[in-house]
Design a protein around this motif. Structure first.
Motif, PDB file in Angstrom:
ATOM      1  N   UNK A  29       0.839  -1.195   0.000  1.00 56.64           N
ATOM      2  CA  UNK A  29       0.000   0.000   0.000  1.00 56.64           C
ATOM      3  C   UNK A  29       0.870   1.239   0.000  1.00 56.64           C
ATOM      4  N   UNK A  30       0.341   2.326  -0.563  1.00 57.43           N
ATOM      5  CA  UNK A  30       1.018   3.610  -0.503  1.00 57.43           C
ATOM      6  C   UNK A  30       0.879   4.190   0.898  1.00 57.43           C
ATOM      7  N   UNK A  31       1.892   4.910   1.315  1.00 58.92           N
ATOM      8  CA  UNK A  31       1.865   5.538   2.629  1.00 58.92           C
ATOM      9  C   UNK A  31       1.288   6.930   2.586  1.00 58.92           C
ATOM     10  N   UNK A  32       1.588   7.699   3.638  1.00 62.34           N
ATOM     11  CA  UNK A  32       1.021   9.038   3.766  1.00 62.34           C
ATOM     12  C   UNK A  32       1.710  10.043   2.856  1.00 62.34           C
ATOM     13  N   UNK A  33       2.988   9.810   2.535  1.00 65.78           N
ATOM     14  CA  UNK A  33       3.738  10.711   1.677  1.00 65.78           C
ATOM     15  C   UNK A  33       3.843  10.100   0.285  1.00 65.78           C
ATOM     16  N   UNK A  34       3.415  10.868  -0.696  1.00 66.59           N
ATOM     17  CA  UNK A  34       3.478  10.381  -2.063  1.00 66.59           C
ATOM     18  C   UNK A  34       4.932  10.147  -2.477  1.00 66.59           C
ATOM     19  N   UNK A  35       5.186   9.033  -3.133  1.00 63.10           N
ATOM     20  CA  UNK A  35       6.543   8.707  -3.554  1.00 63.10           C
ATOM     21  C   UNK A  35       6.501   8.095  -4.941  1.00 63.10           C
ATOM     22  N   UNK A  36       7.534   8.384  -5.743  1.00 64.62           N
ATOM     23  CA  UNK A  36       7.619   7.797  -7.070  1.00 64.62           C
ATOM     24  C   UNK A  36       8.233   6.399  -7.030  1.00 64.62           C
ATOM     25  N   UNK A  37       8.615   5.948  -5.877  1.00 71.28           N
ATOM     26  CA  UNK A  37       9.187   4.618  -5.750  1.00 71.28           C
ATOM     27  C   UNK A  37       8.093   3.561  -5.748  1.00 71.28           C
ATOM     28  N   UNK A  38       8.493   2.312  -5.976  1.00 78.11           N
ATOM     29  CA  UNK A  38       7.577   1.182  -5.916  1.00 78.11           C
ATOM     30  C   UNK A  38       8.188   0.115  -5.024  1.00 78.11           C
ATOM     31  N   UNK A  39       7.334  -0.761  -4.511  1.00 79.51           N
ATOM     32  CA  UNK A  39       7.798  -1.833  -3.643  1.00 79.51           C
ATOM     33  C   UNK A  39       7.163  -3.138  -4.070  1.00 79.51           C
ATOM     34  N   UNK A  40       7.725  -4.229  -3.583  1.00 77.33           N
ATOM     35  CA  UNK A  40       7.143  -5.549  -3.825  1.00 77.33           C
ATOM     36  C   UNK A  40       7.326  -6.387  -2.574  1.00 77.33           C
ATOM     37  N   UNK A  41       6.441  -7.374  -2.396  1.00 80.69           N
ATOM     38  CA  UNK A  41       6.552  -8.252  -1.221  1.00 80.69           C
ATOM     39  C   UNK A  41       6.218  -9.667  -1.684  1.00 80.69           C
ATOM     40  N   UNK A  42       7.231 -10.308  -2.219  1.00 82.19           N
ATOM     41  CA  UNK A  42       7.053 -11.661  -2.743  1.00 82.19           C
ATOM     42  C   UNK A  42       7.366 -12.691  -1.667  1.00 82.19           C
ATOM     43  N   UNK A  43       8.252 -12.326  -0.755  1.00 77.01           N
ATOM     44  CA  UNK A  43       8.588 -13.203   0.371  1.00 77.01           C
ATOM     45  C   UNK A  43       8.378 -12.430   1.661  1.00 77.01           C
ATOM     46  N   UNK A  44       8.018 -13.124   2.703  1.00 77.24           N
ATOM     47  CA  UNK A  44       7.742 -12.474   3.993  1.00 77.24           C
ATOM     48  C   UNK A  44       8.917 -11.632   4.462  1.00 77.24           C
ATOM     49  N   UNK A  45      10.121 -12.146   4.278  1.00 73.14           N
ATOM     50  CA  UNK A  45      11.294 -11.495   4.872  1.00 73.14           C
ATOM     51  C   UNK A  45      11.893 -10.393   4.027  1.00 73.14           C
ATOM     52  N   UNK A  46      11.397 -10.170   2.805  1.00 73.32           N
ATOM     53  CA  UNK A  46      12.061  -9.292   1.857  1.00 73.32           C
ATOM     54  C   UNK A  46      11.105  -8.214   1.346  1.00 73.32           C
ATOM     55  N   UNK A  47      11.552  -6.959   1.371  1.00 70.95           N
ATOM     56  CA  UNK A  47      10.671  -5.850   0.993  1.00 70.95           C
ATOM     57  C   UNK A  47      11.504  -4.786   0.269  1.00 70.95           C
ATOM     58  N   UNK A  48      11.869  -5.028  -0.972  1.00 69.98           N
ATOM     59  CA  UNK A  48      12.721  -4.082  -1.695  1.00 69.98           C
ATOM     60  C   UNK A  48      11.954  -2.865  -2.207  1.00 69.98           C
TER      61      UNK A  48
END
Lengths: 110, 114
Positions: free
Chosen positions: B56-75
């Motif tokens: 989900x997007x947070x409170x501050x708009x950002x041009x970055x993106x994230x993924x969560x394919x594994x529980x332990x990893x959040x690039x």
């Protein structure tokens, strides 16, 4: 819009003195109020936290005072030590997301 | 002490480059977060995840993106870095049943875009 207002921005205290940092919030749905301590080059670390059904919590030299009716809470650092020099952030959460104050840089002079 | 690791710690890159900031935690936490913090300023939530395949997007708009394919990893990825992206990025996690609201932070990734 900042949901948690923190003051002062910075303070200087003599060793052995008391540091007081104040925070205020508007959202009455907040149900958890932690304080984080951050040293330069490090991530913030949880220092102490309080829930709104308690008016005061003390852990060692650190005390949180909480005033639900005024929607204010404060951190008191007793017997301040040079090792306490850091930036302190108050925060408030509703669920799992934290909203942080702007931070207070505390400098303890020996 | 929290077991949450961020790499790289410091990165200087040119405008237009693609970068990925890595974040891993070994605590089995289901919730992970990215905060952005400019020097001496407050932390702003830019992304969060409540579990695998949830972002989900947070409170501050950002041009970055994230993924969560594994529980332990959040690039976190920036497809085309700009000088305005220069900041510190802090990864965090929470979710231990005995520490419900406690959020643990990594040491941060300092990004400078020139």
């Amino acid at each position: 819009q900042q949901q948690v207002k923190q003051s002062p921005q910075s303070l200087i205290v003599q060793k052995g003195g008391i540091s007081i940092i104040n925070c205020a919030y508007e959202n009455t749905a907040f149900d958890y109020f932690p304080w984080y301590q951050q040293f330069p080059g490090k991530g913030p670390a949880l220092l102490i936290a309080i829930r709104p059904d308690v008016s005061e919590k003390k852990e060692g030299r650190f005390t949180i005072s909480f005033n639900k009716s005024a929607k204010q809470f404060s951190l008191h650092i007793m017997d301040s030590q040079p090792g306490d020099s850091a930036t302190y952030f108050c925060a408030a959460s509703m669920g799992y997301k934290l909203s942080f104050g702007a931070g207070t840089t505390v400098t303890v002079r020996a | 002490e929290a077991d949450i690791y961020q790499t790289p710690r410091y990165l200087v890159i040119g405008t237009g480059k693609k970068i990925t900031l890595e974040c891993s935690q070994t605590m089995g936490h289901d919730k992970m977060y990215w905060y952005q913090q400019d020097p001496g300023m407050e932390l702003h939530l830019i992304h969060y995840s409540y579990g695998v395949n949830s972002t989900e997007k947070g409170d501050l708009s950002s041009e970055s993106t994230v993924s969560r394919i594994r529980t332990e990893h959040f690039p976190l990825t920036l497809e085309s870095a700009r000088p305005s992206h220069t900041s510190q990025y802090l990864c965090a996690s929470s979710g231990s049943p005995r520490e419900w609201n406690t959020i643990y932070f990594g040491e941060g990734s300092w990004l400078t875009v020139v």
